[in-house]
Motif scaffolding. Structure first.
Motif, short mmCIF file in Angstrom:
data_model
loop_
_atom_site.label_atom_id
_atom_site.label_comp_id
_atom_site.label_asym_id
_atom_site.label_seq_id
_atom_site.Cartn_x
_atom_site.Cartn_y
_atom_site.Cartn_z
N SER A 178 42.01 53.94 42.23
CA SER A 178 40.60 53.94 41.82
C SER A 178 40.12 52.50 41.66
CB SER A 178 40.45 54.68 40.49
OG SER A 178 41.09 53.94 39.45
N LEU A 179 38.83 52.36 41.45
CA LEU A 179 38.25 51.03 41.24
C LEU A 179 38.85 50.36 40.01
CD1 LEU A 179 36.11 48.99 42.18
CD2 LEU A 179 34.51 50.11 40.64
N VAL A 180 39.06 51.13 38.96
CA VAL A 180 39.63 50.58 37.73
C VAL A 180 41.03 50.06 37.98
CG1 VAL A 180 40.39 51.14 35.39
CG2 VAL A 180 38.21 52.03 36.24
N GLU A 181 41.83 50.81 38.75
CA GLU A 181 43.20 50.38 39.05
C GLU A 181 43.21 49.13 39.92
OE1 GLU A 181 45.59 54.65 38.98
OE2 GLU A 181 44.29 54.16 40.69
N LEU A 182 42.28 49.05 40.88
CA LEU A 182 42.19 47.86 41.72
C LEU A 182 41.75 46.65 40.89
CD1 LEU A 182 40.55 49.25 44.98
CD2 LEU A 182 42.91 48.51 44.66
N LEU A 183 40.87 46.87 39.96
CA LEU A 183 40.42 45.79 39.09
C LEU A 183 41.58 45.28 38.24
CD1 LEU A 183 38.20 43.99 38.03
CD2 LEU A 183 37.54 45.81 36.44
N ALA A 184 42.45 46.18 37.79
CA ALA A 184 43.62 45.77 37.02
C ALA A 184 44.55 44.90 37.87
CB ALA A 184 44.37 47.01 36.51
N CYS A 185 44.69 45.24 39.15
CA CYS A 185 45.50 44.42 40.06
C CYS A 185 44.89 43.04 40.22
CB CYS A 185 45.63 45.09 41.42
SG CYS A 185 46.64 46.59 41.42
N PHE A 186 43.56 43.00 40.34
CA PHE A 186 42.90 41.71 40.50
C PHE A 186 43.08 40.85 39.25
CE2 PHE A 186 39.11 39.01 40.02
CZ PHE A 186 39.24 38.25 41.16
N ARG A 187 42.98 41.46 38.09
CA ARG A 187 43.16 40.69 36.85
C ARG A 187 44.61 40.22 36.72
NH1 ARG A 187 39.33 44.71 33.26
NH2 ARG A 187 37.38 43.58 33.63
N ARG A 188 45.53 41.00 37.23
CA ARG A 188 46.93 40.56 37.23
C ARG A 188 47.10 39.34 38.14
NH1 ARG A 188 51.84 44.50 39.26
NH2 ARG A 188 53.54 42.97 39.16
N PHE A 189 46.40 39.35 39.27
CA PHE A 189 46.41 38.19 40.16
C PHE A 189 45.86 36.96 39.45
CE2 PHE A 189 43.46 35.65 42.74
CZ PHE A 189 44.35 35.02 43.60
N ILE A 190 44.74 37.12 38.75
CA ILE A 190 44.14 36.00 38.03
C ILE A 190 45.10 35.47 36.96
CG2 ILE A 190 42.30 35.36 36.42
CD1 ILE A 190 41.40 35.48 39.29
N ASP A 191 45.82 36.36 36.30
CA ASP A 191 46.79 35.94 35.29
C ASP A 191 47.89 35.09 35.91
OD1 ASP A 191 48.08 36.12 32.59
OD2 ASP A 191 49.61 37.17 33.75
N ILE A 192 48.41 35.51 37.06
CA ILE A 192 49.44 34.73 37.74
C ILE A 192 48.87 33.39 38.18
CG2 ILE A 192 50.97 34.63 39.75
CD1 ILE A 192 51.14 37.68 39.63
N ARG A 193 47.68 33.44 38.78
CA ARG A 193 47.10 32.24 39.37
C ARG A 193 46.68 31.22 38.31
NH1 ARG A 193 46.72 28.49 41.72
NH2 ARG A 193 45.76 27.96 43.70
N SER A 194 46.34 31.68 37.13
CA SER A 194 45.86 30.78 36.09
C SER A 194 46.92 30.40 35.07
CB SER A 194 44.66 31.40 35.36
OG SER A 194 43.59 31.63 36.25
N HIS A 195 47.67 31.39 34.58
CA HIS A 195 48.54 31.15 33.43
C HIS A 195 50.03 31.11 33.76
CE1 HIS A 195 44.95 31.63 31.08
NE2 HIS A 195 44.76 32.85 31.53
N ARG A 196 50.45 31.74 34.83
CA ARG A 196 51.88 31.74 35.17
C ARG A 196 52.18 30.75 36.29
NH1 ARG A 196 54.33 37.37 33.90
NH2 ARG A 196 52.75 38.28 32.54
#
Length: 394
Positions: free
Chosen positions: A134-152
């Motif tokens: 769903s859109l919500v699940e895809l958004l969670a994946c995108f936020r996980r990407f942002i977490d890796i790209r910014s903080h990890r």
């Protein structure tokens, strides 16, 4: 890039007060002009100058990326003007030295952890797995990407910093010992032909595919007489090309996310546009001569020969020949190994960066194919829909 540089500062032990002082230029490291993003070197230099040994760091950075020195205004003070006094600065320098040494010892472990993080994200976000999300699940994946790209990302940025620092120190040391103009690029000679670099594998794989094309007259004729799209369709559909299709498919799975513009979310990879890879193979299949692997082997032999000659020259110089330790040859040998190792680790991290951008782009593309959620909103274009998705409004 704000997070990239700030987290790097935290990782090497720069004080919180100094990072607060850096906040202004840190937030302006990337600028937009003419609808394109650019590095703002003035602000990058300002941040570097606010760190201990800032002038030397700025020179190392410029040397590594091939930039010119840029004057920094008094609006951005150097590190001695934004510290707590000499004693506080001394403690900070000692803390940074200890932290950097510890990080250097654990650098490979850090890159390995970063590789594991990206590989797990790529496994969890394969397009086939996301098709029914769903859109919500895809958004969670995108936020996980942002977490890796910014903080990890700090483990990857430490590899960048190690490569920059070691490369500059190696170049400076060799220039000091061998100041002749014809030896100005000696440091580059000692770094070419490094084995097992992550960037070597795709090139060697392409060459092997081109040799398969040359050995098959029908396949070679297909490549010579048709454009990339027709070749790709024929290779997929005709059974007589099934063996080559399997090899090409394997290459796409292993290295198809590496291409020109691989770090841009707006540029399709070879996995998404195989016809572009076919065009490159058409050019490769028309070539003859030594393979990239053979060329790398020659460069490796030259590097080993030059390294032995350089170390022998240093060890025989009269003013160090009778000293048991430390000899300059030992110092340069250690520095050379550190540089080569840091470059290899940086290449490994960059490979995973390309993979991370690819799987995120693939996930974003799926947003345009969610008929149920899209039916609940009215958008004038798919770009409006994607923008709404990224902002979390949909």
């Amino acid at each position: 890039y704000y997070h990239y540089f700030r987290n790097l500062g935290v990782a090497i032990g720069i004080s919180a007060d100094r990072l607060v002082t850096m906040a202004g230029p840190l937030r302006r490291i990337i600028g937009v002009h003419g609808a394109r993003m650019y590095y703002n070197l003035t602000n990058i230099h300002a941040c570097l100058r606010m760190a201990p040994r800032g002038e030397q760091l700025t020179e190392l950075f410029n040397n590594f990326v091939g930039a010119d020195r840029i004057a920094v205004t008094d609006d951005h003070p150097d590190w001695q003007k934004c510290g707590r006094g000499r004693i506080g600065q001394l403690f900070e320098v000692v803390r940074i030295a200890i932290t950097v040494g510890w990080r250097a010892l654990r650098l490979e472990n850090g890159v390995r952890e970063f590789e594991t993080t990206v590989d797990q994200f790529a496994e969890d976000t394969q397009p086939a797995r996301l098709q029914d999300n769903s859109l919500v699940e895809l958004l969670a994946c995108f936020r996980r990407f942002i977490d890796i790209r910014s903080h990890r990302w700090v483990k990857a940025s430490l590899a960048d910093a190690a490569a920059m620092l070691s490369y500059g120190l190696l170049k400076g040391s060799l220039h000091e010992e061998f100041p002749d103009e014809d030896l100005a690029s000696l440091h580059n000679t000692l770094l070419k032909g490094l084995p097992d670099l992550a960037s070597n594998k795709p090139v060697i794989g392409l060459w092997k595919l081109s040799r398969q094309i040359q050995k098959d007259p029908q396949l070679l004729k297909l490549f010579q007489q048709n454009d990339g799209h027709k070749v790709w369709n024929a290779v997929q559909q005709q059974s007589k090309f099934s063996k080559f299709h399997g090899s090409l498919r394997q290459y796409l799975d292993d290295s198809g996310f590496r291409c020109s513009g691989e770090l841009m979310l707006t540029v399709a990879s070879f996995q998404e546009n195989p016809a572009a890879l076919v065009e490159i193979l058409k050019a490769y299949s028309a070539l003859s001569g030594e393979s990239p692997a053979e060329r790398l082997h020659e460069q490796e032999s030259q590097r080993i020969t030059e390294t032995d000659r350089m170390l022998k020259t240093l060890s025989q110089r009269w003013w160090v020949r009778w000293l048991p330790w430390p000899r300059k040859s030992l110092k340069v040998r250690w520095l050379l190994k550190w540089t080569q190792h840091s470059i290899a680790l940086r290449e490994r991290a960059r490979l995973k960066q390309a993979l991370l951008e690819f799987v995120d782009r693939a996930g974003l593309e799926l947003v345009e194919y969610l008929p149920y959620e899209r039916s609940r909103h009215t958008f004038t274009s798919s770009q409006d829909w994607r923008l709404s998705f990224l902002k979390g409004e949909a």
